[in-house]
Design a protein around this motif. Sequence first.
Motif, PDB file in Angstrom:
ATOM      1  N   ALA A   1     -15.168  30.350  21.183  1.00  0.00           N
ATOM      2  CA  ALA A   1     -15.524  31.733  20.891  1.00  0.00           C
ATOM      3  C   ALA A   1     -16.548  32.225  21.918  1.00  0.00           C
ATOM      4  N   PRO A   2     -16.707  33.541  22.061  1.00  0.00           N
ATOM      5  CA  PRO A   2     -17.701  34.077  23.011  1.00  0.00           C
ATOM      6  C   PRO A   2     -19.103  34.116  22.400  1.00  0.00           C
ATOM      7  N   LEU A   3     -19.472  33.047  21.717  1.00  0.00           N
ATOM      8  CA  LEU A   3     -20.723  32.969  20.978  1.00  0.00           C
ATOM      9  C   LEU A   3     -21.328  31.588  21.160  1.00  0.00           C
ATOM     10  N   ILE A   4     -22.628  31.553  21.446  1.00  0.00           N
ATOM     11  CA  ILE A   4     -23.374  30.309  21.626  1.00  0.00           C
ATOM     12  C   ILE A   4     -24.566  30.336  20.675  1.00  0.00           C
ATOM     13  N   ILE A   5     -24.724  29.300  19.876  1.00  0.00           N
ATOM     14  CA  ILE A   5     -25.864  29.197  18.972  1.00  0.00           C
ATOM     15  C   ILE A   5     -26.738  28.033  19.425  1.00  0.00           C
ATOM     16  N   ILE A   6     -28.022  28.324  19.626  1.00  0.00           N
ATOM     17  CA  ILE A   6     -29.004  27.310  19.999  1.00  0.00           C
ATOM     18  C   ILE A   6     -29.940  27.088  18.814  1.00  0.00           C
ATOM     19  N   ALA A   7     -30.159  25.825  18.452  1.00  0.00           N
ATOM     20  CA  ALA A   7     -31.105  25.470  17.390  1.00  0.00           C
ATOM     21  C   ALA A   7     -32.193  24.605  18.023  1.00  0.00           C
ATOM     22  N   PRO A   8     -33.281  25.205  18.507  1.00  0.00           N
ATOM     23  CA  PRO A   8     -34.245  24.461  19.323  1.00  0.00           C
ATOM     24  C   PRO A   8     -35.390  23.817  18.563  1.00  0.00           C
ATOM     25  N   HIS A   9     -35.612  24.207  17.300  1.00  0.00           N
ATOM     26  CA  HIS A   9     -36.840  23.794  16.619  1.00  0.00           C
ATOM     27  C   HIS A   9     -36.604  23.127  15.266  1.00  0.00           C
TER      28      HIS A   9
END
Length: 277
Positions: A19-27
């Motif tokens: 998909a044209p979506l990126i999810i970052i979970a940094p913390h």
Amino acid sequence: MGKPYLSPNSWLEYVPGDAPLIIIAPHGGALLPQELPDRVCTGCVTVTDLNTQELSRAIIEAFVRRTGVRPHLVVNRLNRRKFDGNRDLVEATDGYAPLTPTWTWLQAAVDSAKQRVAAAHGRGLVIDLHGHGHAIARLELGYLLSASDLRRSDATLTASGDMARTSIARLSTDAKSGERGPALLRGPNSLGSLMATAGVPSVPSAGTPAPLVGEEYFDGGFNTSRNGSSSGGAIDAIQIETHYTGVRDNVNTRAHFADVLAAALVRYLDLQYGWRP
């Protein structure tokens, strides 16, 4: 798609999508390797955004259920005491040189996701997912504009040219909806307004265009700045700071919120990027 790639120490994870979506979970990481020193630099924040890693995975699965396609996911599995996934190299590692490859791997994973999105879709969006502990239970959407910036009128924001320094600078000029400028921050089809309409209070949005004086607000950090379109490029970025109760406090609230956000993101990608699964 959906096969996880781990960094050499399994401290970071990248799951490619389509998909044209990126999810970052940094913390939201929990790992506390004994070989890594605690970050003790002046100004270093070490508080974990509780359950945001779990929330990010729930959002991915909710999006897949709705569309049949998978967003890209990048997760920092290290506790923030050891490594900060939303800071420049020096602050992220507290200057501990053996962590430099970890920071580099994280940026390379996000860059790989962005390149894949651009190649497959032309345009796309990064969501940098966080958790806040502020007094008001609402989403805080960060576009690199301060609370005082947002308190200005749409006309003033437009005249100032400040939309060009936001993390959705490109979108504010080419959204498929035809909306331009500040409407992308708080118009009826902004992400904040879509979430508010779905029952999740959000700022900025049509109903709450800006935090009031004295109200706490996160306006976006390193990931939002690095990966958004303020310096050009095909990818925009929005930081989402989630409140705790009713959003990420247990598995049921996470599942419900994930489904609401996934639905809003599908609608947003359609309206603003012209993407349909």
